[in-house]
Design an enzyme around this catalytic site. Structure first.
Site, PDB file in Angstrom:
ATOM      1  N   ASN A  62       0.831  -1.206   0.000  1.00 21.17           N
ATOM      2  CA  ASN A  62       0.000   0.000   0.000  1.00 21.17           C
ATOM      3  C   ASN A  62       0.861   1.250   0.000  1.00 21.17           C
ATOM      4  O   ASN A  62       1.892   1.323   0.654  1.00 21.17           O
ATOM      5  CB  ASN A  62      -1.049   0.020   1.125  1.00 21.17           C
ATOM      6  N   GLU A  64       0.346   5.082   0.678  1.00 18.17           N
ATOM      7  CA  GLU A  64      -0.585   6.076   1.205  1.00 18.17           C
ATOM      8  C   GLU A  64      -0.167   7.484   0.797  1.00 18.17           C
ATOM      9  O   GLU A  64       0.939   7.688   0.265  1.00 18.17           O
ATOM     10  CB  GLU A  64      -0.673   5.931   2.728  1.00 18.17           C
ATOM     11  N   GLU A  75      -2.877  -4.596  -3.254  1.00 15.92           N
ATOM     12  CA  GLU A  75      -3.309  -5.521  -4.311  1.00 15.92           C
ATOM     13  C   GLU A  75      -3.330  -4.830  -5.666  1.00 15.92           C
ATOM     14  O   GLU A  75      -2.904  -5.371  -6.679  1.00 15.92           O
ATOM     15  CB  GLU A  75      -4.716  -6.069  -4.021  1.00 15.92           C
ATOM     16  N   CYS A 112     -10.104  -5.503  -0.086  1.00 15.41           N
ATOM     17  CA  CYS A 112     -11.253  -4.583  -0.058  1.00 15.41           C
ATOM     18  C   CYS A 112     -12.063  -4.749  -1.345  1.00 15.41           C
ATOM     19  O   CYS A 112     -11.625  -5.386  -2.308  1.00 15.41           O
ATOM     20  CB  CYS A 112     -10.774  -3.142   0.117  1.00 15.41           C
ATOM     21  N   CYS A 115     -10.440  -3.584  -4.688  1.00 15.31           N
ATOM     22  CA  CYS A 115      -9.414  -4.522  -5.162  1.00 15.31           C
ATOM     23  C   CYS A 115     -10.059  -5.786  -5.737  1.00 15.31           C
ATOM     24  O   CYS A 115      -9.583  -6.345  -6.721  1.00 15.31           O
ATOM     25  CB  CYS A 115      -8.444  -4.869  -4.036  1.00 15.31           C
TER      26      CYS A 115
END
Ligand code: THU
Length: 163
Positions: A62, A64, A75, A112, A115
Site C-alpha cells: 500500500n 498512502e 493488491e 477490499c 481490489c
C-alpha cells in the site's frame, strides 16, 4: 418469487507450511512486500504478490498519501504493476498479507471491494481462475480458488458489450 443461494468455497490451512511450495513462495513474497509498504497514516502495512503465467512474481504494497484517497491498496499496486509490465500474461494467483503497528496480526487479510473488482477484471480477461491466498503476519491461511466466489454479481465487460 424464488429464493436463490450462492455457495462459495475456500480452503483453510492451519499454517503456511501446508501450502504448495509455489504458494508458500508467493505468500513469502507478499510478507516481504508488506515490510516495504508506505503507510505512515494508517500504520497498517499491506503486502501483495502476484504470480503470472510462467511463474513471474510481481510485488506490491500500500502506498498512502497525505490526501488520503490518493493512496492505493497493495493488491492494486501489484496487479497494475504486473499488468503494465506483462500485459499479455494471465494472472494465476495473488497472496495478500499485512503487518499492523498495534499488535501481531494473526487473522487472514481479505481484499477490499475495490481490489476485488480489479481482480475480477483480470480473472475474466485471463479466462483462468485467479487464486487468492490470505494470511495475517502469522497463523492460518485462507485460499479462495477463484475470484468468482469473492465477488458475486460482478460488473464485467461483457455487460458493457451487451448494453
Ligand atoms: N489496504 C490495502 O492495501 N488493501 C486492502 O485490501 C485493504 C486496505 C490498505 C489501504 C490503507 O493504506 C490501509 O490498508 C488501511 O486501510
Amino acid at each position: 418469487m424464488k429464493k436463490e443461494t450462492i455457495q462459495i468455497e475456500w480452503y483453510h490451512y492451519d499454517d503456511a507450511t501446508k501450502l504448495s511450495p509455489e504458494d508458500q513462495f508467493l505468500l513469502n513474497e507478499a510478507h516481504e512486500a508488506a515490510k516495504q509498504a508506505y503507510a505512515p497514516y494508517s500504520h497498517f502495512k499491506v503486502g501483495a504478490a502476484v504470480r503470472l503465467q510462467g511463474g513471474i512474481i510481481v510485488r506490491g504494497n500500500n502506498q498512502e498519501n497525505v490526501a488520503y484517497p490518493s493512496g492505493l491498496c497493495a493488491e492494486r499496486v501489484a496487479l497494475f504493476h504486473a499488468h503494465a509490465t506483462y500485459p499479455d500474461k494471465k494472472v494465476e494467483a495473488i497472496a495478500i498479507t499485512a503487518v499492523s503497528a498495534k499488535t501481531i496480526l494473526d487473522e487472514p487479510v481479505a481484499p477490499c471491494g475495490a481490489c476485488r473488482q480489479v481482480m475480477a477484471e483480470y480473472e475474466h480477461r485471463g479466462g483462468i481462475p485467479l487464486k487468492v491466498i490470505m494470511q495475517g503476519q502469522t497463523g492460518r491461511v485462507l485460499v479462495a480458488p477463484s475470484m468468482a466466489g469473492l465477488l458475486p454479481f460482478s460488473f464485467l465487460h461483457d455487460f458493457l458489450d451487451k448494453y
